[in-house]
Design an enzyme around this catalytic site. Structure first.
Site, PDB file in Angstrom:
ATOM      1  N   LYS A 545      96.665  34.756 107.754  1.00  0.00           N
ATOM      2  CA  LYS A 545      97.322  33.873 106.791  1.00  0.00           C
ATOM      3  C   LYS A 545      98.779  33.776 107.199  1.00  0.00           C
ATOM      4  O   LYS A 545      99.213  34.472 108.124  1.00  0.00           O
ATOM      5  CB  LYS A 545      97.197  34.426 105.369  1.00  0.00           C
ATOM      6  CG  LYS A 545      97.562  35.919 105.241  1.00  0.00           C
ATOM      7  CD  LYS A 545      97.378  36.446 103.822  1.00  0.00           C
ATOM      8  CE  LYS A 545      95.966  36.853 103.485  1.00  0.00           C
ATOM      9  NZ  LYS A 545      95.326  36.049 102.468  1.00  0.00           N
ATOM     10  N   ARG A 546      99.555  32.896 106.543  1.00  0.00           N
ATOM     11  CA  ARG A 546     100.986  32.839 106.828  1.00  0.00           C
ATOM     12  C   ARG A 546     101.607  34.223 106.686  1.00  0.00           C
ATOM     13  O   ARG A 546     101.156  35.025 105.867  1.00  0.00           O
ATOM     14  CB  ARG A 546     101.679  31.858 105.874  1.00  0.00           C
ATOM     15  CG  ARG A 546     101.425  30.413 106.196  1.00  0.00           C
ATOM     16  CD  ARG A 546     101.904  30.028 107.579  1.00  0.00           C
ATOM     17  NE  ARG A 546     103.341  29.891 107.611  1.00  0.00           N
ATOM     18  CZ  ARG A 546     103.986  28.733 107.714  1.00  0.00           C
ATOM     19  NH1 ARG A 546     103.316  27.603 107.808  1.00  0.00           N
ATOM     20  NH2 ARG A 546     105.312  28.685 107.747  1.00  0.00           N
ATOM     21  N   LYS A 656      86.712  32.277 101.496  1.00  0.00           N
ATOM     22  CA  LYS A 656      85.986  31.983 102.742  1.00  0.00           C
ATOM     23  C   LYS A 656      85.378  33.258 103.323  1.00  0.00           C
ATOM     24  O   LYS A 656      84.234  33.266 103.785  1.00  0.00           O
ATOM     25  CB  LYS A 656      86.935  31.340 103.761  1.00  0.00           C
ATOM     26  CG  LYS A 656      87.466  29.983 103.304  1.00  0.00           C
ATOM     27  CD  LYS A 656      88.664  29.518 104.127  1.00  0.00           C
ATOM     28  CE  LYS A 656      89.375  28.361 103.425  1.00  0.00           C
ATOM     29  NZ  LYS A 656      90.718  28.099 103.977  1.00  0.00           N
TER      30      LYS A 656
END
Ligand code: 26W
Length: 804
Positions: A545-546, A656
């Site tokens: 992720k970021r 997800k």
């Protein structure tokens, strides 16, 4: 449906007549383009049909406005949704090409930073699949999110030239170009009846050129559009200056106009404050509203009935100027009475908030507005004036409300508060997970909640099961279809039926085998790209992720350091474990960049130490993007969702991962809470303080130093940062050390021990493979409600008034 032969014929014909190539000389990239153009023809048939149906049924239309659409690759997705994947595969193979290589040719369309942009992409997929008349509206950035390369363990940014001008998916409509005024000044005046009639004078003109990307719903019945505008300069305007003989100025202004859609701003959760960004936001909104009024004119001449046929969803405050532009069009162009125009605007617009981070909340200097959008500023003043008058009248005993509700920040430089504008101009305001929506009302804008509680609602995020299950994990998809039939793809609640299979060890072994296959595939990819061999039997623990302090990649890497020291200093042994990290840091975010460097330095040290061999590997995967996520997520055993409670609005990768059979180690933050409720607490590794406890901890002041000194494990890991162990220069990671020990807003060390215990438990449980995969199966079975189809149904009925 075309046959394999017809697809082959069309590919050859596209090569020849659209691309001027013959099959013999075609590269993989050429075949990709020819196949995409072939597919687009079938999508276009669906598009015209959809338009006809939507017109005939007078469907209410939803316009989704977003500065970001993080689409990723489209070929496999479009083939799947149209229903041509198998035929196309076969056709390509018969033409002598490798289908996987052809799909890999497609550059990701990275027109977004992270969660917010990817959510928009999932939403347009779900809206088309649910046959909702909808279109996405965004900017066709020439450069998407930067490419990340790691050099000397550090992030280096490179431009992402994603070939926007040659994308086979984008259909340019030059004939529909739109003229957008900007700049200039206001001249006060009155119309013939003596009404106030200001004139917006001396503006410059920007030109918006629409490009349509076809969004095919699953099954191919509905084909909607994502309309992306690129900016150009107006010829007539140029002529104006040319005639004054100022050639150089004319040319430089033309370039300046074209620059508006050049680049996506790469910072998420932090506002840039740049004039170009505000111009981009206005450009998107102005172009979209021209389309909205144009579309509406085709179906009705009664402008007051607009909210019956049109809904506008604002993806965060970035397109909040839509409210103001709508008022300008209704009042200045349609000459509607202010109150009537305001009623229409409010009924049409709704706003989604995606973050509580104070540094992400948009405010724009009034002076900048005055320069770029003088008429819009006037309108904002008028909205504010009327709104505050109403508040003062209704709550005369609560004068303090006026300062917090005002659309203007008066302290320091005077600024427009975009969140207040978005809330006042909308009939609904929603958060993206239950906790987040609650925090909006309690801590972000409690005074707005006080005056209009009925406006506030929740729509928990979701992800499209087409891309994130069916396409990303074909092995699992095949299993699901065998067990449940094909229906799960559009009705994810059907996964519930897997529950009863969790006791069948044969079925659980299948789940285990699927995961192993996916891990082997990821290992091959990593070996090819990064030259590193990983053991697919190891536990794969992933955080992708970021990079952000609040997401706490630091907590993860500190724990890795701890595990490393346990092995090399305490003589501990552990079962094989692979820690994967990936993500981009905003180019100006020094701390996030330093965290990337730390992860890479730790990885280098750990991986080269013979004592950890077969026990511990750490890897930072370069250039995280949608297509890489599609490979990592299906291959993950343990999903890291470890943000400080109360900071991650929702998260969507958490969904997800769980959907693909990873167990989560996570805090009570964002949608983690709802995921844990759904999958069962015994199938989720919970740790850490909750949002209330974090609050209390913060209010008591920072006690990190005490925590560190009380716990030798924490102490050892933290001191290792400045010991020279990972980098000979002991000062390099001082900023991290300093932050962790002397005032850490994100409370890493507070949660460390609890995280370590949860990690230990997960590690122990992983050795019981059958039980582990049984719990993985229960995760999959219970993730039905995290389909973005469920989310969109919620928006449609509760916010848009569509399909109810
Ligand atoms: C103005 C600069 C800027 C740009 C983007 C500020 C903030 C953003 C976004 C709000 C950042 C973002 O992507 N937020 C994420 O949105 C996801 C979708 O709702 C959530 O799942 C994530 O928790 C949230 O961080």
């Amino acid at each position: 449906m075309p046959s394999i032969e017809e697809i082959k014929k069309s590919v050859i014909s596209k090569l020849r007549y659209s691309l001027c190539l013959e099959l013999e000389s075609a590269t993989n990239a050429d075949i990709f383009n020819a196949l995409a153009l072939t597919l687009r023809d079938y999508q276009l048939d669906g598009f015209f049909n959809t338009r006809k149906v939507q017109k005939a049924t007078k469907s209410k239309r939803l316009y989704y406005l977003s500065m970001e659409f993080l689409l990723g690759q489209s070929l496999r997705n479009n083939l799947t949704n149209v229903g041509l994947l198998q035929q196309a595969k076969q056709a390509i193979e018969e033409l002598g090409f490798d289908f996987e290589q052809i799909t890999a040719e497609e550059p990701d369309a990275a027109l977004g930073n992270g969660g917010l942009g990817r959510l928009a992409a999932c939403f347009i997929d779900s809206m088309a699949t649910l046959d909702i008349a909808a279109s996405g509206h965004g900017i066709k950035y020439e450069y998407g999110l930067f490419k990340q390369v790691i050099q000397n363990n550090k992030q280096v940014e490179q431009p992402d030239d994603w070939h926007s001008t040659h994308s086979p998916w984008l259909i340019e409509h030059h004939s529909q170009l739109m003229l957008i005024p900007i700049g200039g000044h206001i001249e006060e005046g009155e119309d013939s009846e003596g009404n106030y009639n200001p004139m917006w004078m001396d503006w410059k003109v920007l030109v918006g050129i629409p490009h349509d990307y076809l969004v095919t719903g699953y099954g191919g019945k509905t084909v909607n559009t994502l309309r992306l505008y690129s900016a150009g300069a107006s010829d007539s305007f140029d002529v104006h200056i040319f005639n004054r003989g100022d050639y150089l100025r004319a040319v430089s202004e033309k370039i300046a106009s074209e620059n508006i859609s050049k680049i996506l701003y790469p910072a998420d959760e932090i506002q840039s404050g740049k004039e170009l960004r505000l111009t981009q936001e206005y450009f998107l909104v102005a172009c979209t509203l021209r389309d909205i009024f144009h579309d509406y004119a085709q179906i009705s001449s009664d402008i007051t009935a607009l909210p019956d046929s049109v809904a506008i969803q604002l993806n965060d405050t970035h397109p909040a100027l839509a409210i103001v532009e709508m008022m300008r069009v209704l009042v200045d162009e349609h000459r509607l009475d202010w109150a009537v125009a305001w009623g229409i605007t409010q009924k049409t617009c709704a706003f989604t908030n995606h973050t509580l981070m104070p540094e992400a909340l948009e405010t724009w200097p009034v002076a900048l507005f005055e320069k770029l959008l003088p008429r819009h500023l006037q309108i904002i003043y008028e909205i504010n004036h009327r709104f505050l008058d109403e508040v003062a009248e209704k709550w005369p005993d609560k004068p303090h409300l006026l300062a917090s509700l005002s659309l203007f920040e008066e302290r320091g430089e005077k600024k427009v508060r975009m969140a207040n504008l978005a809330i006042v101009g909308s009939h609904k305001v929603n958060g993206v997970a239950k906790l987040h929506s609650e925090l909006i009302t309690q801590t972000l804008v409690p005074d707005f909640y006080f005056i209009t509680p009925e406006k506030f609602t929740n729509q928990t995020n979701g992800v499209t099961p087409r891309r994130w299950l069916q396409q990303a994990n074909p092995n699992l998809a095949t299993f699901l279809t065998r067990q449940l039939g094909n229906g799960w793809v559009t009705d994810l609640d059907k996964l519930q039926r897997l529950k009863k299979l969790a006791k069948d060890s044969g079925v659980v072994e299948e789940i285990q085998a699927i995961k192993l296959k996916n891990k082997q595939a990821l290992c091959r990819q990593i070996a090819a790209q990064q030259g590193v061999q990983l053991d697919p039997l190891a536990m794969f623990d992933c955080q992708v992720k970021r990079i952000h302090e609040y997401k706490r990649q630091l907590l993860n890497i500190l724990h890795v350091i701890h595990a490393y020291l346990e092995i090399v200093e305490s003589g501990h042994t552990q079962a094989p474990k692979v820690h994967l990290f990936a993500g981009k840091a905003a180019p100006g975010y020094a701390m996030a960049k330093l965290i990337i460097q730390l992860i890479n330095e730790v990885a280098r040290k750990v991986n080269s130490d013979p004592r950890t061999k077969g026990q511990l590997s750490v890897l930072f995967l370069e250039d995280y993007k949608v297509s890489l996520a599609e490979h990592i997520i299906p291959a993950t055993d343990l999903s890291e969702q470890i943000s400080t409670a109360g900071t991650e609005a929702s998260g969507t990768s958490n969904m997800k991962f769980a959907m693909n059979g990873a167990l989560t180690i996570g805090t009570l933050d964002g949608a983690n809470i709802e995921i844990r409720d759904a999958v069962g607490e015994e199938n989720f590794y919970l740790f850490g303080a909750n949002a209330d406890e974090i609050n209390t901890h913060r209010q008591a002041g920072s006690h990190n130093r005490i925590y560190q000194n009380n716990d030798p494990a924490i102490n050892r890991a933290v001191e290792a940062l400045i010991s020279g162990r990972f980098n000979a220069d002991t000062s390099i990671f001082w900023p991290i050390y300093h932050m962790l020990t002397e005032g850490d807003h994100y409370c890493h060390l507070l949660d460390f021990d609890s995280y370590r215990i949860a990690q230990q438990q997960a590690q122990a449980d992983f050795s019981q493979q059958l039980q582990w995969h049984q719990r993985a199966l229960l995760n999959i079975a219970n993730m039905g409600s995290f389909s973005s189809d469920r989310t969109i149904k919620g928006y449609a009925t509760e916010i848009w008034g569509i399909g109810s």
